[in-house]
Design a protein around this motif. Structure first.
Motif, PDB file in Angstrom:
ATOM      1  N   GLN A 108       0.843  -1.185   0.000  1.00  0.00           N
ATOM      2  CA  GLN A 108       0.000   0.000   0.000  1.00  0.00           C
ATOM      3  C   GLN A 108       0.887   1.247   0.000  1.00  0.00           C
ATOM      4  OE1 GLN A 108      -2.707  -0.543   3.428  1.00  0.00           O
ATOM      5  NE2 GLN A 108      -4.315  -0.623   1.874  1.00  0.00           N
ATOM      6  N   MET A 109       0.434   2.258  -0.755  1.00  0.00           N
ATOM      7  CA  MET A 109       1.157   3.516  -0.796  1.00  0.00           C
ATOM      8  C   MET A 109       0.790   4.317   0.457  1.00  0.00           C
ATOM      9  SD  MET A 109       0.985   6.527  -3.692  1.00  0.00           S
ATOM     10  CE  MET A 109       1.628   5.539  -5.049  1.00  0.00           C
ATOM     11  N   ILE A 110       1.818   4.791   1.161  1.00  0.00           N
ATOM     12  CA  ILE A 110       1.563   5.592   2.353  1.00  0.00           C
ATOM     13  C   ILE A 110       1.871   7.076   2.129  1.00  0.00           C
ATOM     14  CG2 ILE A 110       1.833   3.670   3.954  1.00  0.00           C
ATOM     15  CD1 ILE A 110       4.643   4.688   4.606  1.00  0.00           C
ATOM     16  N   PHE A 111       2.670   7.376   1.096  1.00  0.00           N
ATOM     17  CA  PHE A 111       3.029   8.761   0.802  1.00  0.00           C
ATOM     18  C   PHE A 111       3.321   8.898  -0.683  1.00  0.00           C
ATOM     19  CE2 PHE A 111       6.395  11.881   0.021  1.00  0.00           C
ATOM     20  CZ  PHE A 111       5.770  13.037   0.478  1.00  0.00           C
ATOM     21  N   HIS A 112       2.982  10.061  -1.228  1.00  0.00           N
ATOM     22  CA  HIS A 112       3.318  10.360  -2.625  1.00  0.00           C
ATOM     23  C   HIS A 112       3.578  11.847  -2.755  1.00  0.00           C
ATOM     24  CE1 HIS A 112       3.437   9.797  -6.943  1.00  0.00           C
ATOM     25  NE2 HIS A 112       2.747  10.918  -7.051  1.00  0.00           N
ATOM     26  N   GLN A 113       4.559  12.192  -3.605  1.00  0.00           N
ATOM     27  CA  GLN A 113       4.808  13.596  -3.901  1.00  0.00           C
ATOM     28  C   GLN A 113       5.047  13.743  -5.390  1.00  0.00           C
ATOM     29  OE1 GLN A 113       7.629  15.710  -1.502  1.00  0.00           O
ATOM     30  NE2 GLN A 113       7.644  17.482  -2.852  1.00  0.00           N
ATOM     31  N   GLY A 114       4.415  14.768  -5.961  1.00  0.00           N
ATOM     32  CA  GLY A 114       4.627  15.117  -7.362  1.00  0.00           C
ATOM     33  C   GLY A 114       5.176  16.530  -7.426  1.00  0.00           C
ATOM     34  N   THR A 115       6.313  16.700  -8.104  1.00  0.00           N
ATOM     35  CA  THR A 115       6.951  18.007  -8.237  1.00  0.00           C
ATOM     36  C   THR A 115       7.055  18.343  -9.722  1.00  0.00           C
ATOM     37  OG1 THR A 115       8.264  17.557  -6.256  1.00  0.00           O
ATOM     38  CG2 THR A 115       9.019  19.356  -7.687  1.00  0.00           C
ATOM     39  N   PRO A 116       6.453  19.451 -10.149  1.00  0.00           N
ATOM     40  CA  PRO A 116       6.540  19.810 -11.572  1.00  0.00           C
ATOM     41  C   PRO A 116       7.993  19.947 -12.011  1.00  0.00           C
ATOM     42  CG  PRO A 116       4.945  21.210 -10.442  1.00  0.00           C
ATOM     43  CD  PRO A 116       5.670  20.426  -9.384  1.00  0.00           C
ATOM     44  N   ALA A 117       8.283  19.443 -13.203  1.00  0.00           N
ATOM     45  CA  ALA A 117       9.627  19.520 -13.771  1.00  0.00           C
ATOM     46  C   ALA A 117       9.599  20.449 -14.987  1.00  0.00           C
ATOM     47  CB  ALA A 117      10.117  18.135 -14.169  1.00  0.00           C
TER      48      ALA A 117
END
Length: 118
Positions: A108-117
């Motif tokens: 299970q995913m507990i954390f996610h981060q998306g950063t624009p490139a």
């Protein structure tokens, strides 16, 4: 049937979650999941489920390409996944990282981060 490598298992799970399918999100996001989105907003599991419930035809029609996927084992049951995603509908390139935890044989995913490139 061939046994999938851990890297392939996590990549497959990441791609499943990109479909915003309600059942996939419900099953593979931990109850205490949270995300720092590429939009700058913070989301929890319920917020992601709400998005999937609101208009599944829109979210399900968005496709992504994943590149430079890699994992790092942080503990025997915790994996950090990093990659780049390209969203096809607007060519948005995002650097992504996720932390996955294996609980009772299920990732299970507990954390996610998306950063624009750029």
């Amino acid at each position: 049937m061939e046994h999938l490598s851990l890297k392939q298992q996590i990549l497959d799970l990441e791609k499943q979650l990109m479909t915003y399918d309600y059942n996939e999100l419900f099953e593979h996001l931990a109850d205490d999941f949270f995300e720092y989105g590429s939009s700058g907003n913070i989301f929890d599991k319920n917020a992601q489920l709400d998005v999937a419930r609101e208009d599944p035809t829109v979210t399900n029609s968005i496709t992504y390409t994943v590149a430079d996927f890699s994992i790092k084992l942080l503990a025997s049951d915790v994996v950090l996944a990093t990659y780049r995603s390209l969203r096809h509908n607007d060519n948005k390139l995002v650097l992504r990282s996720s932390i996955w935890k294996n609980t009772q044989g299920k990732w299970q995913m507990i954390f996610h981060q998306g950063t624009p490139a750029k």
